[in-house]
Motif scaffolding. Sequence first.
Motif, PDB file in Angstrom:
ATOM      1  N   ARG A  58      10.536  61.062  22.123  1.00  0.00           N
ATOM      2  CA  ARG A  58      11.595  59.988  20.522  1.00  0.00           C
ATOM      3  C   ARG A  58      11.064  58.867  20.670  1.00  0.00           C
ATOM      4  O   ARG A  58      10.472  58.236  19.167  1.00  0.00           O
ATOM      5  CB  ARG A  58      12.512  60.749  20.372  1.00  0.00           C
ATOM      6  CG  ARG A  58      12.671  61.946  20.748  1.00  0.00           C
ATOM      7  CD  ARG A  58      14.797  62.062  20.613  1.00  0.00           C
ATOM      8  NE  ARG A  58      14.529  63.095  20.307  1.00  0.00           N
ATOM      9  CZ  ARG A  58      15.838  64.003  21.015  1.00  0.00           C
ATOM     10  NH1 ARG A  58      16.600  63.170  21.766  1.00  0.00           N
ATOM     11  NH2 ARG A  58      16.088  65.366  20.884  1.00  0.00           N
ATOM     12  N   TYR A  64       7.425  58.061  18.999  1.00  0.00           N
ATOM     13  CA  TYR A  64       7.682  58.932  18.020  1.00  0.00           C
ATOM     14  C   TYR A  64       7.965  57.491  16.725  1.00  0.00           C
ATOM     15  O   TYR A  64       7.736  57.424  15.982  1.00  0.00           O
ATOM     16  CB  TYR A  64       8.564  60.034  17.366  1.00  0.00           C
ATOM     17  CG  TYR A  64       8.228  60.657  16.243  1.00  0.00           C
ATOM     18  CD1 TYR A  64       7.634  60.952  15.285  1.00  0.00           C
ATOM     19  CD2 TYR A  64       9.998  59.635  14.739  1.00  0.00           C
ATOM     20  CE1 TYR A  64       7.307  61.481  14.132  1.00  0.00           C
ATOM     21  CE2 TYR A  64       9.068  60.741  14.245  1.00  0.00           C
ATOM     22  CZ  TYR A  64       8.379  61.274  13.690  1.00  0.00           C
ATOM     23  OH  TYR A  64       8.884  61.947  11.930  1.00  0.00           O
ATOM     24  N   PHE A  81       1.520  58.642  17.908  1.00  0.00           N
ATOM     25  CA  PHE A  81       1.475  59.611  17.390  1.00  0.00           C
ATOM     26  C   PHE A  81       0.096  59.862  16.947  1.00  0.00           C
ATOM     27  O   PHE A  81      -1.106  59.440  15.166  1.00  0.00           O
ATOM     28  CB  PHE A  81       2.269  60.644  17.160  1.00  0.00           C
ATOM     29  CG  PHE A  81       3.326  60.328  16.019  1.00  0.00           C
ATOM     30  CD1 PHE A  81       2.744  61.245  14.936  1.00  0.00           C
ATOM     31  CD2 PHE A  81       3.937  59.508  15.643  1.00  0.00           C
ATOM     32  CE1 PHE A  81       2.844  60.632  13.355  1.00  0.00           C
ATOM     33  CE2 PHE A  81       4.447  59.450  14.110  1.00  0.00           C
ATOM     34  CZ  PHE A  81       4.120  59.665  13.172  1.00  0.00           C
TER      35      PHE A  81
END
Length: 79
Positions: free
Chosen positions: A55, A58, A63
């Motif tokens: 997370r 991200y 990514f």
Amino acid sequence: SREFRDKQASFFDLADNGEKVIIKRGKKQAYTLVPIENEDFFLSPEAEERIKRSREQYRNGEFKTYKTADEAIKFLESL
């Protein structure tokens, strides 16, 4: 057997209250009682850490995206 069941229930009560309960079986085997909030789904601490890291990656834009499944598969096969 009633005494055993009563003692066993007290172990679960301790675990429910956040106490760490270790049950030894023989000389080499031990088990830890850990209460699970949702019986349908359980993640290990390692899996939770990996999700947390993913997370963060991200949020930081670390990514890759692909327009088609074939592009993604091609990338994975190149690893």
